[in-house]
Enzyme design. Structure first.
Site, PDB file in Angstrom:
ATOM      1  N   GLY A  12      88.066  74.897  31.623  1.00 24.61           N
ATOM      2  CA  GLY A  12      86.788  75.282  31.602  1.00 24.61           C
ATOM      3  C   GLY A  12      86.144  75.128  30.292  1.00 24.61           C
ATOM      4  O   GLY A  12      85.148  75.882  29.865  1.00 24.61           O
ATOM      5  N   ASN A  14      84.252  72.749  29.650  1.00 26.21           N
ATOM      6  CA  ASN A  14      82.768  72.485  30.037  1.00 26.21           C
ATOM      7  C   ASN A  14      81.736  73.577  30.318  1.00 26.21           C
ATOM      8  O   ASN A  14      80.792  73.651  30.153  1.00 26.21           O
ATOM      9  CB  ASN A  14      82.613  71.263  31.144  1.00 26.21           C
ATOM     10  CG  ASN A  14      83.051  69.944  30.800  1.00 26.21           C
ATOM     11  OD1 ASN A  14      82.015  69.250  29.840  1.00 26.21           O
ATOM     12  ND2 ASN A  14      84.375  69.368  30.718  1.00 26.21           N
ATOM     13  N   ARG A  66      91.385  73.221  56.319  1.00 20.34           N
ATOM     14  CA  ARG A  66      90.183  72.858  55.238  1.00 20.34           C
ATOM     15  C   ARG A  66      88.967  73.306  55.757  1.00 20.34           C
ATOM     16  O   ARG A  66      88.195  73.704  54.857  1.00 20.34           O
ATOM     17  CB  ARG A  66      90.293  71.128  55.269  1.00 20.34           C
ATOM     18  CG  ARG A  66      89.861  70.646  53.895  1.00 20.34           C
ATOM     19  CD  ARG A  66      90.811  70.849  52.926  1.00 20.34           C
ATOM     20  NE  ARG A  66      90.467  70.491  51.617  1.00 20.34           N
ATOM     21  CZ  ARG A  66      91.041  70.655  50.427  1.00 20.34           C
ATOM     22  NH1 ARG A  66      92.196  71.431  50.467  1.00 20.34           N
ATOM     23  NH2 ARG A  66      90.691  70.112  49.427  1.00 20.34           N
ATOM     24  N   ASN A 108      77.902  66.454  38.620  1.00 18.89           N
ATOM     25  CA  ASN A 108      79.216  66.474  38.020  1.00 18.89           C
ATOM     26  C   ASN A 108      79.384  65.784  37.103  1.00 18.89           C
ATOM     27  O   ASN A 108      78.820  64.963  36.666  1.00 18.89           O
ATOM     28  CB  ASN A 108      79.839  65.553  39.515  1.00 18.89           C
ATOM     29  CG  ASN A 108      81.547  65.427  38.909  1.00 18.89           C
ATOM     30  OD1 ASN A 108      82.188  66.397  38.676  1.00 18.89           O
ATOM     31  ND2 ASN A 108      81.996  64.223  39.194  1.00 18.89           N
ATOM     32  N   HIS A 110      82.230  63.342  34.694  1.00 19.12           N
ATOM     33  CA  HIS A 110      83.150  62.636  35.029  1.00 19.12           C
ATOM     34  C   HIS A 110      83.577  62.179  33.495  1.00 19.12           C
ATOM     35  O   HIS A 110      82.627  61.390  32.825  1.00 19.12           O
ATOM     36  CB  HIS A 110      82.962  61.405  35.942  1.00 19.12           C
ATOM     37  CG  HIS A 110      84.055  60.606  36.017  1.00 19.12           C
ATOM     38  ND1 HIS A 110      85.323  61.010  36.852  1.00 19.12           N
ATOM     39  CD2 HIS A 110      84.490  59.341  35.692  1.00 19.12           C
ATOM     40  CE1 HIS A 110      86.199  60.038  36.905  1.00 19.12           C
ATOM     41  NE2 HIS A 110      85.755  59.226  36.080  1.00 19.12           N
ATOM     42  N   ASP A 151      82.232  59.810  42.813  1.00 19.73           N
ATOM     43  CA  ASP A 151      81.545  59.155  41.671  1.00 19.73           C
ATOM     44  C   ASP A 151      80.872  58.038  41.939  1.00 19.73           C
ATOM     45  O   ASP A 151      80.479  57.394  41.144  1.00 19.73           O
ATOM     46  CB  ASP A 151      82.965  58.837  40.766  1.00 19.73           C
ATOM     47  CG  ASP A 151      83.709  60.028  40.612  1.00 19.73           C
ATOM     48  OD1 ASP A 151      83.282  61.243  40.558  1.00 19.73           O
ATOM     49  OD2 ASP A 151      84.880  59.524  40.180  1.00 19.73           O
ATOM     50  N   ALA A 180      81.182  63.559  23.773  1.00 16.06           N
ATOM     51  CA  ALA A 180      80.377  63.178  25.011  1.00 16.06           C
ATOM     52  C   ALA A 180      79.990  64.305  25.975  1.00 16.06           C
ATOM     53  O   ALA A 180      79.211  64.891  26.238  1.00 16.06           O
ATOM     54  CB  ALA A 180      80.715  61.828  25.862  1.00 16.06           C
ATOM     55  N   GLU A 181      81.172  64.900  26.655  1.00 17.15           N
ATOM     56  CA  GLU A 181      80.949  65.686  27.746  1.00 17.15           C
ATOM     57  C   GLU A 181      80.239  67.029  27.473  1.00 17.15           C
ATOM     58  O   GLU A 181      79.188  67.577  28.181  1.00 17.15           O
ATOM     59  CB  GLU A 181      82.474  66.180  28.579  1.00 17.15           C
ATOM     60  CG  GLU A 181      83.223  65.077  29.202  1.00 17.15           C
ATOM     61  CD  GLU A 181      84.510  65.321  29.746  1.00 17.15           C
ATOM     62  OE1 GLU A 181      84.462  66.523  30.360  1.00 17.15           O
ATOM     63  OE2 GLU A 181      85.427  64.961  29.426  1.00 17.15           O
TER      64      GLU A 181
HETATM   65  C1  GAR Z   1      86.853  67.270  32.224  1.00 19.26           C
HETATM   66  O1  GAR Z   1      87.322  66.385  31.274  1.00 19.26           O
HETATM   67  C2  GAR Z   1      86.098  66.562  33.069  1.00 19.26           C
HETATM   68  O2  GAR Z   1      85.322  65.615  32.830  1.00 19.26           O
HETATM   69  C3  GAR Z   1      87.302  66.305  34.312  1.00 19.26           C
HETATM   70  O3  GAR Z   1      88.102  67.406  34.128  1.00 19.26           O
HETATM   71  C4  GAR Z   1      88.088  67.999  32.759  1.00 19.26           C
HETATM   72  C5  GAR Z   1      88.001  69.313  32.911  1.00 19.26           C
HETATM   73  O4  GAR Z   1      88.072  69.945  31.776  1.00 19.26           O
HETATM   74  N1  GAR Z   1      86.600  66.034  35.396  1.00 19.26           N
HETATM   75  C6  GAR Z   1      87.061  64.936  36.241  1.00 19.26           C
HETATM   76  O5  GAR Z   1      88.136  64.220  35.867  1.00 19.26           O
HETATM   77  C7  GAR Z   1      86.480  64.849  37.269  1.00 19.26           C
HETATM   78  N2  GAR Z   1      86.644  63.583  38.472  1.00 19.26           N
HETATM   79  P1  GAR Z   1      87.649  71.286  31.608  1.00 19.26           P
HETATM   80  O6  GAR Z   1      88.134  72.388  32.614  1.00 19.26           O
HETATM   81  O7  GAR Z   1      88.160  71.853  30.220  1.00 19.26           O
HETATM   82  O8  GAR Z   1      85.984  71.424  31.519  1.00 19.26           O
END
Ligand code: GAR
Length: 209
Positions: A12, A14, A66, A108, A110, A151, A180-181
């Site tokens: 978490g 992000n 599902r 999203n 990525h 994606d 970046a993120e």
């Molecule tokens: C992040 O690096 C995000 O970009 C990636 O999972 C991680 C989650 O980290 N997402 C993907 O790969 C989606 N295809 P976080 O829980 O610390 O935010």
């Protein structure tokens, strides 16, 4: 006020960047109305709690199939009635029904420069392993709208990050997150909250950007 629901699966960080961005007013006019995790042990749920945000777990493991999981997931989202759904490290495929209902209202993050190192099988650390294996000098992160592909939706923001010769996948993952993120995800939400993001012919247009 833009009401957002954040979907998470793991640490978490992000989600934390969004919580901090709202607190520091880097993201304006936005409220997190709920957090959903598919994993009850996700630290992201703890982060939500600490921030005073309602967080719940809806796990496929708790449903017969599902279809039932999808129904429960969608029903919970609808109760919150968000303007935007943010997938912040959410590692479960979004049901088509939900993508139709929330067209151009799901984003999203990525951890690569799409269209490199994305699609089925590229998530989390695997993305960075792929980048190191290929020997790219530049990688980065992408925020995009979610469509029915993996994606493949319209790209909102991207930011490049340098790959260093000695990087391990974990080191590269950390640098991509920090540089970046955690930067572009709050930025994208702020732009959407300001009404500056539109989609035309599968491409994003950002006003005054
Ligand atoms: C992040 O690096 C995000 O970009 C990636 O999972 C991680 C989650 O980290 N997402 C993907 O790969 C989606 N295809 P976080 O829980 O610390 O935010």
């Amino acid at each position: 006020m833009l009401k957002i629901v954040v979907c998470v699966s793991g640490g978490g960080t992000n989600l934390q960047a969004i919580i901090d961005g709202i607190r520091e007013k880097k993201i304006e006019n936005t409220e997190i109305v709920g957090v959903i995790s598919n994993n009850k042990n996700a630290y992201a749920l703890e982060r939500a709690k600490l921030a005073g945000v309602e967080g719940i777990c809806i796990s496929p493991k708790d449903y017969e199939d599902r279809e039932q999981f999808h129904q429960a997931f969608l029903a919970r989202i609808e109760q919150w009635n968000p303007d935007l759904i943010v997938l912040a490290g959410f590692l479960v495929a979004i049901p088509d029904q939900m993508i139709e209902k929330y067209e151009n209202r799901i984003i999203n993050i990525h951890p690569s420069l799409i269209p490199s190192f994305c699609g089925v099988g590229y998530y989390g650390l695997k993305v960075h392993e792929g980048a190191l294996k290929r020997g790219v000098r530049i990688t980065g992160a992408t925020v995009h709208f979610v469509d029915k592909g993996t994606d493949t939706g319209p790209i909102i923001l991207q930011k490049a990050v340098e790959v260093r010769q000695q990087d391990t996948p974990k080191e590269l993952q950390q640098r991509v997150m920090e540089e970046a993120e955690w930067v572009i995800l709050p930025q994208a939400i702020n732009l959407i909250a300001a009404g500056k993001v539109t989609v035309k012919e599968n491409k994003v247009c950002i006003i005054n950007h």
